[in-house]
Design a protein around this motif. Structure first.
Motif, mmCIF file in Angstrom:
data_model
loop_
_atom_site.group_PDB
_atom_site.id
_atom_site.type_symbol
_atom_site.label_atom_id
_atom_site.label_comp_id
_atom_site.label_asym_id
_atom_site.label_seq_id
_atom_site.Cartn_x
_atom_site.Cartn_y
_atom_site.Cartn_z
ATOM 1 N N GLY A 3 19.045 -86.015 22.063
ATOM 2 C CA GLY A 3 19.247 -84.945 21.101
ATOM 3 C C GLY A 3 17.991 -84.498 20.388
ATOM 4 O O GLY A 3 18.032 -83.542 19.618
ATOM 5 N N GLY A 4 16.865 -85.145 20.623
ATOM 6 C CA GLY A 4 15.617 -84.774 19.963
ATOM 7 C C GLY A 4 14.877 -85.994 19.447
ATOM 8 O O GLY A 4 15.324 -87.135 19.595
ATOM 9 N N LEU A 5 13.723 -85.750 18.845
ATOM 10 C CA LEU A 5 12.902 -86.817 18.291
ATOM 11 C C LEU A 5 13.453 -87.281 16.950
ATOM 12 O O LEU A 5 13.825 -86.464 16.109
ATOM 13 N N VAL A 6 13.491 -88.596 16.752
ATOM 14 C CA VAL A 6 13.963 -89.181 15.503
ATOM 15 C C VAL A 6 12.759 -89.483 14.620
ATOM 16 O O VAL A 6 11.794 -90.099 15.078
ATOM 17 N N PRO A 7 12.750 -89.063 13.349
ATOM 18 C CA PRO A 7 11.619 -89.383 12.466
ATOM 19 C C PRO A 7 11.411 -90.883 12.354
ATOM 20 O O PRO A 7 12.346 -91.651 12.181
ATOM 21 N N GLY A 8 10.150 -91.293 12.469
ATOM 22 C CA GLY A 8 9.814 -92.708 12.395
ATOM 23 C C GLY A 8 9.981 -93.470 13.680
ATOM 24 O O GLY A 8 9.767 -94.684 13.694
ATOM 25 N N SER A 9 10.335 -92.796 14.766
ATOM 26 C CA SER A 9 10.541 -93.475 16.041
ATOM 27 C C SER A 9 9.270 -93.443 16.879
ATOM 28 O O SER A 9 8.390 -92.598 16.684
ATOM 29 N N LEU A 10 9.181 -94.378 17.826
ATOM 30 C CA LEU A 10 8.076 -94.445 18.770
ATOM 31 C C LEU A 10 8.622 -94.220 20.167
ATOM 32 O O LEU A 10 9.567 -94.887 20.581
ATOM 33 N N VAL A 11 8.033 -93.273 20.884
ATOM 34 C CA VAL A 11 8.443 -92.937 22.245
ATOM 35 C C VAL A 11 7.254 -93.165 23.165
ATOM 36 O O VAL A 11 6.155 -92.670 22.897
ATOM 37 N N LEU A 12 7.475 -93.915 24.235
ATOM 38 C CA LEU A 12 6.435 -94.200 25.218
ATOM 39 C C LEU A 12 6.745 -93.417 26.483
ATOM 40 O O LEU A 12 7.815 -93.567 27.072
ATOM 41 N N LEU A 13 5.817 -92.558 26.905
ATOM 42 C CA LEU A 13 5.973 -91.734 28.103
ATOM 43 C C LEU A 13 4.973 -92.186 29.148
ATOM 44 O O LEU A 13 3.764 -92.169 28.909
ATOM 45 N N GLY A 14 5.483 -92.611 30.302
ATOM 46 C CA GLY A 14 4.618 -93.078 31.387
ATOM 47 C C GLY A 14 4.834 -92.268 32.645
ATOM 48 O O GLY A 14 5.883 -91.644 32.839
ATOM 49 N N GLY A 15 3.835 -92.278 33.512
ATOM 50 C CA GLY A 15 3.918 -91.550 34.768
ATOM 51 C C GLY A 15 2.611 -91.633 35.529
ATOM 52 O O GLY A 15 1.568 -92.026 34.985
ATOM 53 N N ASP A 16 2.665 -91.269 36.809
ATOM 54 C CA ASP A 16 1.473 -91.314 37.652
ATOM 55 C C ASP A 16 0.429 -90.317 37.169
ATOM 56 O O ASP A 16 0.765 -89.316 36.514
ATOM 57 N N PRO A 17 -0.834 -90.545 37.498
ATOM 58 C CA PRO A 17 -1.874 -89.573 37.119
ATOM 59 C C PRO A 17 -1.625 -88.219 37.773
ATOM 60 O O PRO A 17 -1.293 -88.135 38.965
ATOM 61 N N GLY A 18 -1.758 -87.158 36.992
ATOM 62 C CA GLY A 18 -1.580 -85.811 37.513
ATOM 63 C C GLY A 18 -0.148 -85.357 37.644
ATOM 64 O O GLY A 18 0.105 -84.268 38.181
ATOM 65 N N PRO A 77 20.294 -90.805 7.096
ATOM 66 C CA PRO A 77 20.749 -89.693 7.942
ATOM 67 C C PRO A 77 19.831 -89.500 9.136
ATOM 68 O O PRO A 77 18.596 -89.515 9.008
ATOM 69 N N LEU A 78 20.440 -89.363 10.310
ATOM 70 C CA LEU A 78 19.691 -89.241 11.561
ATOM 71 C C LEU A 78 19.481 -87.762 11.848
ATOM 72 O O LEU A 78 20.314 -87.101 12.459
ATOM 73 N N GLN A 79 18.369 -87.223 11.358
ATOM 74 C CA GLN A 79 18.037 -85.823 11.543
ATOM 75 C C GLN A 79 16.975 -85.714 12.636
ATOM 76 O O GLN A 79 15.817 -86.077 12.437
ATOM 77 N N ARG A 80 17.406 -85.255 13.773
ATOM 78 C CA ARG A 80 16.500 -85.164 14.912
ATOM 79 C C ARG A 80 15.709 -83.854 14.870
ATOM 80 O O ARG A 80 16.181 -82.840 14.351
ATOM 81 N N LEU A 81 14.526 -83.900 15.458
ATOM 82 C CA LEU A 81 13.661 -82.735 15.562
ATOM 83 C C LEU A 81 13.663 -82.281 17.006
ATOM 84 O O LEU A 81 13.306 -83.036 17.913
ATOM 85 N N ALA A 82 14.108 -81.056 17.238
ATOM 86 C CA ALA A 82 14.162 -80.522 18.602
ATOM 87 C C ALA A 82 12.751 -80.403 19.171
ATOM 88 O O ALA A 82 11.827 -79.940 18.497
ATOM 89 N N SER A 83 12.595 -80.834 20.410
ATOM 90 C CA SER A 83 11.280 -80.831 21.055
ATOM 91 C C SER A 83 10.895 -79.477 21.615
ATOM 92 O O SER A 83 9.752 -79.295 22.047
ATOM 93 N N GLY A 84 11.833 -78.522 21.646
ATOM 94 C CA GLY A 84 11.556 -77.221 22.237
ATOM 95 C C GLY A 84 11.997 -77.113 23.676
ATOM 96 O O GLY A 84 11.952 -76.021 24.250
ATOM 97 N N TYR A 85 12.430 -78.221 24.280
ATOM 98 C CA TYR A 85 12.907 -78.239 25.655
ATOM 99 C C TYR A 85 14.230 -78.983 25.702
ATOM 100 O O TYR A 85 14.314 -80.143 25.299
ATOM 101 N N GLY A 86 15.256 -78.296 26.196
ATOM 102 C CA GLY A 86 16.569 -78.916 26.267
ATOM 103 C C GLY A 86 16.610 -80.118 27.180
ATOM 104 O O GLY A 86 17.340 -81.080 26.908
ATOM 105 N N GLU A 87 15.824 -80.108 28.261
ATOM 106 C CA GLU A 87 15.813 -81.239 29.181
ATOM 107 C C GLU A 87 15.198 -82.475 28.520
ATOM 108 O O GLU A 87 15.681 -83.589 28.704
ATOM 109 N N LEU A 88 14.146 -82.281 27.744
ATOM 110 C CA LEU A 88 13.538 -83.401 27.035
ATOM 111 C C LEU A 88 14.461 -83.913 25.935
ATOM 112 O O LEU A 88 14.590 -85.129 25.733
ATOM 113 N N ASP A 89 15.112 -82.994 25.230
ATOM 114 C CA ASP A 89 16.067 -83.421 24.202
ATOM 115 C C ASP A 89 17.234 -84.174 24.801
ATOM 116 O O ASP A 89 17.759 -85.115 24.201
ATOM 117 N N ARG A 90 17.688 -83.777 25.997
ATOM 118 C CA ARG A 90 18.782 -84.481 26.665
ATOM 119 C C ARG A 90 18.419 -85.933 26.927
ATOM 120 O O ARG A 90 19.198 -86.850 26.682
#
Length: 477
Positions: free
Chosen positions: A90-105, A73-86
């Motif tokens: 729909g949210g974070l999946v248990p056991g998943s790996l998410v890589l977030l990149g961006g410029d410094p600052g 069962p795919l039970q997602r965990l809401a991140s607290g921000y609708g834009e991030l969940d979008r």
């Protein structure tokens, strides 16, 4: 030549060679080879060779029919921000790996710390700070808690948020084994190091092995793991490409660090759609979600000469965007073409079509094009708006207020249909636009009438500019 027991490894692609070269033969990068030690033959771990008798017929197979595989069962965990969940689907999946990149600052740590505060009220969250001290992280956490509204501040008062300031991979793994959190945030993966490897933190081998070790424990414990990644000066994610293949989702945090808004995109997502867009605004209280992002990309003082409005689709979201053009005579033999937010080759193609089929001598004029708000528009549905902005600037005209233009421009001057036209018209009507110029044959007449939009259909770019906007072709001038 490398010393005995060492080799040169490219820090961009991971290619390995025994001799130093100024340029990597794998990816072509300059000065990316770094000498690294290799484990000796007696200490290198080797898997035992399987006994040939074990492979005899009659041995039970480890594989099974795909129909017999149990459902998870795919039970997602809401991140607290609708834009991030979008963006995540729909949210974070248990056991998943998410890589977030961006410029410094740009606000990566701020976004994740705010999300961790929101999730800590209903889950155990471990925040591993490998670049900042625990006191620095607490100062940011306290500032966000003081500036947040009452409900948001109360949501972050739980004891579920745990902080660990550590760079040693072994200690981080031990904490994950002991705490077993639902969510773990590693800020950043380039700052972790494995003491068993001789290379420096941030090298290809360190990033690859640290990410692989974190992946194994996250899959085993069903912990949603978020990794913060650095970017190169070209804007690409730093480290080996295997890191992007290893994770389940790759998110990029974009925007001008001197502007207020930030854009969150999904480049890869195994549990959701890609090319989704989340919009945030940086304020004193941290990052705040933007409920109506179209307002960021539209001018508030009405139309002006050389501007046109288009509707760009980013995943399931439609955004009204203003395109600005400036056409001025040039004193040089070769006119200058500059585009911000639109591909330069696309601009050259549109200018050639206008000169061929509208009779405009644009080869004697400089042309500057920009998308308001710093948004990158890649889809061809913006072609008609770009063409209208260029012609309006050339003729010093102001396009009628409340008009949006949608259409792909072919080399023969014809207009081609665009996708998700109904969603685009709905967004335009919601913001008060009254007219829409679309390609002929869209079959959107009843939809536009229900939305209160006047629909103008055209088969060619000349017909669209003449009938819809009152711009007439140049008669050979």
């Amino acid at each position: 030549m490398a010393r005995p027991g060492s080799s040169f490894v490219c820090q961009a692609c991971g290619a390995r060679t025994r001799q130093f070269f100024g340029r990597c033969s794998g990816c072509g990068g300059w000065n990316t080879l770094v000498e690294q030690s290799e484990p000796s033959a007696d200490t290198r771990r080797r898997r035992p060779v399987a006994d040939t008798a074990a492979a005899a017929p009659g041995r039970p197979s480890r594989s099974e029919p795909i129909q017999a595989v149990g459902d998870l069962p795919l039970q997602r965990l809401a991140s607290g921000y609708g834009e991030l969940d979008r963006v995540l689907g729909g949210g974070l999946v248990p056991g998943s790996l998410v890589l977030l990149g961006g410029d410094p600052g740009i606000g990566k740590s701020t976004l994740l710390l705010q999300s961790a505060r929101a999730m800590a009220s209903r889950a155990v969250v471990l925040y591993v700070s490998a670049e900042e001290s625990a006191q620095q992280v607490k100062l940011r956490w306290r500032r966000l808690a003081e500036d947040a509204p009452g409900e948001a501040a109360a949501a972050g008062d739980g004891e579920g948020l745990r902080l660990l300031a550590e760079t040693d991979l072994e200690l981080v793994l031990q904490e994950l084994e002991t705490l077993r959190p639902q969510v773990a945030i590693i800020d950043s993966i380039q700052a972790l190091h494995d003491a068993e490897l001789g290379s420096a933190p941030g090298s290809v081998s360190q990033v690859r092995d640290c990410a692989a070790a974190l992946q194994r424990i996250a899959k085993r414990q069903h912990t949603a793991l978020v990794l913060v990644g650095h970017v190169t000066k070209e804007g690409m994610l730093a480290g080996p490409k295997v890191l992007e293949h290893l994770v389940d989702a790759v998110l990029t945090f974009e925007g001008d660090r001197f502007a207020s808004h930030r854009l969150l995109r999904a480049v890869k997502n195994r549990f959701g759609a890609t090319h989704e867009l989340g919009v945030f605004e940086m304020r004193g209280a941290g990052l705040v979600e933007v409920s109506n992002p179209s307002e960021l990309f539209l001018a508030g003082d009405g139309p002006s000469p050389g501007t046109a409005t288009i509707v760009a689709c980013e995943g399931t979201r439609s955004l009204l965007v203003e395109v600005q053009a400036l056409v001025s005579p040039t004193s040089y033999a070769s006119p200058r073409r500059t585009a911000t937010g639109i591909g330069t080759n696309r601009l050259h193609q549109i200018l050639a079509v206008l000169e061929k089929h509208m009779g405009l001598p644009l080869s004697r004029f400089d042309c500057y094009l920009a998308v308001a708000g710093g948004l990158e528009v890649e889809e061809p549905a913006a072609d008609l708006g770009v063409a209208a902005a260029v012609v309006a600037s050339y003729r010093d005209l102001t396009l009628p207020a409340g008009t949006v233009l949608l259409g792909e421009l072919g080399l023969g001057g014809q207009l081609r249909p665009v996708g998700q036209l109904e969603l685009r018209l709905q967004e335009a009507a919601r913001l008060g636009f009254v007219r829409a110029v679309v390609p002929r044959g869209s079959a959107m007449g009843p939809v536009a009438a229900g939305l209160g939009l006047q629909l103008l259909e055209a088969a060619t770019v000349a017909e669209a500019l003449v009938a819809g906007l009152g711009v007439h072709p140049a008669n050979g001038d």
